[in-house]
Design an enzyme around this catalytic site. Structure first.
Site, PDB file in Angstrom:
ATOM      1  NE  ARG A  62      24.880   8.249 -12.133  1.00 45.25           N
ATOM      2  CZ  ARG A  62      24.020   9.074 -11.527  1.00 45.25           C
ATOM      3  NH1 ARG A  62      22.767   9.156 -11.923  1.00 45.25           N
ATOM      4  NH2 ARG A  62      24.413   9.838 -10.537  1.00 45.25           N
ATOM      5  CD  GLU A 109      20.122  15.215  -9.441  1.00 45.75           C
ATOM      6  OE1 GLU A 109      19.387  15.402  -8.462  1.00 45.75           O
ATOM      7  OE2 GLU A 109      19.690  14.876 -10.551  1.00 45.75           O
ATOM      8  CG  HIS A 161      22.175   9.107  -5.808  1.00 46.75           C
ATOM      9  ND1 HIS A 161      22.186   8.919  -7.178  1.00 46.75           N
ATOM     10  CD2 HIS A 161      21.003   9.731  -5.546  1.00 46.75           C
ATOM     11  CE1 HIS A 161      21.067   9.403  -7.702  1.00 46.75           C
ATOM     12  NE2 HIS A 161      20.319   9.902  -6.730  1.00 46.75           N
ATOM     13  CE1 TYR A 171      14.408  12.424 -14.031  1.00 52.35           C
ATOM     14  CE2 TYR A 171      16.301  13.630 -13.190  1.00 52.35           C
ATOM     15  CZ  TYR A 171      15.638  12.438 -13.399  1.00 52.35           C
ATOM     16  OH  TYR A 171      16.197  11.257 -12.977  1.00 52.35           O
ATOM     17  CD  GLU A 188      19.491  10.637 -11.796  1.00 54.17           C
ATOM     18  OE1 GLU A 188      18.407  11.232 -11.607  1.00 54.17           O
ATOM     19  OE2 GLU A 188      20.320  10.443 -10.908  1.00 54.17           O
ATOM     20  CG  ASN A 214      21.441  13.443 -13.285  1.00 53.38           C
ATOM     21  OD1 ASN A 214      22.124  12.763 -14.065  1.00 53.38           O
ATOM     22  ND2 ASN A 214      21.438  13.244 -11.980  1.00 53.38           N
TER      23      ASN A 214
HETATM   24  C1  BGC Z   1      17.827  12.145  -8.560  1.00 56.08           C
HETATM   25  C2  BGC Z   1      17.090  10.834  -8.409  1.00 56.08           C
HETATM   26  C3  BGC Z   1      15.594  11.092  -8.422  1.00 56.08           C
HETATM   27  C4  BGC Z   1      15.229  11.720  -9.754  1.00 56.08           C
HETATM   28  C5  BGC Z   1      13.752  12.007  -9.930  1.00 56.08           C
HETATM   29  C6  BGC Z   1      17.205  13.112  -9.518  1.00 56.08           C
HETATM   30  O1  BGC Z   1      17.158  14.364  -8.922  1.00 56.08           O
HETATM   31  O2  BGC Z   1      19.183  11.937  -8.802  1.00 56.08           O
HETATM   32  O3  BGC Z   1      17.522  10.201  -7.251  1.00 56.08           O
HETATM   33  O4  BGC Z   1      14.838   9.967  -8.164  1.00 56.08           O
HETATM   34  O5  BGC Z   1      15.916  12.925  -9.921  1.00 56.08           O
HETATM   35  O6  BGC Z   1      13.332  12.957  -9.001  1.00 56.08           O
END
Ligand code: BGC
Length: 455
Positions: free
Chosen positions: A78, A167, A122, A294, A352, A292
């Protein structure tokens, strides 16, 4: 991880990057500047004065990077296209050399059996469009659609998976609400307008794809599930507001035809009654949604924090990454399961997922041991496996990121790569997490069943 992990045979394993974070040479071969180039040029905006002038030099080293993907056995990659390489002024004359770069990259991927997943936007808006108001100008939906059509026509024969925006929440929250990301504006009225124009641009590009393209198109959103700090009504309401702002703001209008009512409640006159016709545009049917993930956030009511009136609550028993994000794999399962519950059965991809932990700037002896990232990766595999078991239509997983890269306003200080980059020499070294990921891909996850206890 008690249950045995088994991914579907055609599960798509890959990794993700974005243009400005890795390419370098932002003005090469006739490209125009983007808002990120401008933003980085202002002292104080980016840690240590870092910028994307060289980054991972992927613009020149893309073949070496594809060879690394081959080494890891990746099935998909991607990446995003830099709008101002294609249209230096954001609109008007096309820069053929910009198209040629991505054409070479796509050919290189296909020649190696790697499926290209292309993201149109992006975060790197052409600076020339920012001069005309950028995402605040309603014409941006047409500018974006014209740009998208150029790419659909050039690449739809070879690219079968397209994403409009990466995002939108980060674009508006960082770029227009708090000013921590390009273009660095601060204001709720601007954030609301930028947000709505992003969604109009998304819908308009999807509509254009139905005329120009033959394959699949979707959007990529970042979801951070919100959990209440207590069961008090005030905290439950705060959780609902935080979720509406960060998560449902972008999915509700696509799948339910309206923004969450909490936005008006929070933003007041900054959140107007948008024209009804806009929702028809925004609600174009999608072929997939990219998620995505995290971290999560535990929230409580905090009346002094206008306009959301929420505050995060740090978890004393948790591990936090270098970006200050709680490691919480269960949140990934919850995110995927919640999507299905709220919006039904659209095919999903994790586009992601990854973690920043400290790695040394130089890789000694050709090895980089990154046990914390390895641990996160394992746990996240358990999390997506649990979502599959719960019946979520999850089709693939892209680890963030292939390479250490420019972490936006944090510069090169945070490393997310499974491949280490020495930014002095541009040398790439596989981290232990890359070796584990290669095993996961090769065994379709089966290695995780024997590996408990291994590094
Ligand atoms: C983004 C990336 C970023 C990653 C870590 C995402 O919000 O798409 O570009 O590097 O998180 O912060």
């Amino acid at each position: 991880m008690s249950k045995s992990i088994q991914f579907p045979a055609d599960f798509l394993w890959g990794s993700a990057t974005s243009a400005y974070q890795i390419e370098g040479s932002p003005l090469a071969d006739g490209a125009g500047p983007s808002i990120w180039q401008r933003f980085c040029a202002v002292p104080g905006n980016v840690r240590d004065g870092d910028n994307g002038d060289i980054a991972c030099d992927h613009y020149n080293r893309y073949k070496e990077d594809v060879a690394l993907m081959v080494k890891l056995g990746l099935k998909a990659y991607r990446f995003s296209v830099s709008w101002s390489r294609i249209l230096p002024q954001g609109r008007g004359a096309v820069n053929q050399a910009g198209l040629d770069f991505y054409s070479r990259l796509i050919d290189e991927l296909l020649a190696n059996g790697i499926e290209p997943l292309l993201t149109l936007y992006h975060w790197d808006l052409p600076a020339a469009l920012d001069d005309r108001g950028g995402w605040l100008n309603p014409d941006v939906a047409d500018w974006f659609t014209d740009y998208a059509r150029i790419l659909f026509r050039a690449f739809d024969g070879r690219v079968k998976s397209w994403a409009t925006l990466n995002e939108p929440w980060v674009v508006t929250d960082g770029g227009y609400m708090h000013g921590t990301l390009a273009p660095g504006h601060r204001g709720v009225h601007e954030a609301a307008l930028a947000s709505h124009n992003l969604m109009r641009a998304h819908g308009s590009a999807v509509k254009a794809y139905r005329e120009e393209g033959k394959h699949r198109i979707g959007i990529v959103v970042n979801i951070e599930p919100k959990y209440p700090a207590s069961q008090s009504q005030a905290d439950l309401d705060a959780t609902r507001r935080a979720d509406a702002y960060m998560n449902r703001q972008y999915l509700d209008p696509i799948f339910l035809g309206a923004y969450p009512p909490e936005l008006k409640e929070m933003f007041g006159d900054a959140w107007p009654d948008w024209p009804a016709a806009d929702f028809e545009l925004i609600g174009q049917k999608l072929d997939f949604v990219g998620i995505n993930y995290y971290t999560r956030s535990v929230v409580r009511d905090e009346p002094s924090n206008w306009p959301l009136k929420v505050a995060p609550v740090r978890q004393t028993q948790a591990t936090y990454t270098e970006t200050g994000w709680e490691v919480f794999p269960q949140g990934l399962t919850d995110t995927l399961v919640n999507f299905k519950r709220l919006y039904g059965d659209t095919p999903l991809y994790v586009m992601e997922n990854g973690s920043a932990f400290y790695d040394p700037p130089q890789a000694e002896g050709g090895r980089v041991h990154d046990p914390l990232r390895v641990d996160c990766l394992r746990k996240n595999m358990g999390a997506i496996s649990a979502a599959l078991e719960a019946g979520v239509d999850l089709r693939g997983y892209m680890v963030w990121s292939l390479l250490d890269n420019l972490e936006w306003s944090l510069g090169f200080s945070k490393r997310f790569g499974i491949i280490h980059v020495n930014f002095e020499t541009q040398q790439r070294t596989l981290k232990d997490s890359a070796l584990l990921y290669a095993d996961i891909v090769a065994s379709n996850g089966a290695c995780l069943n024997q590996a408990a206890g291994k590094a």
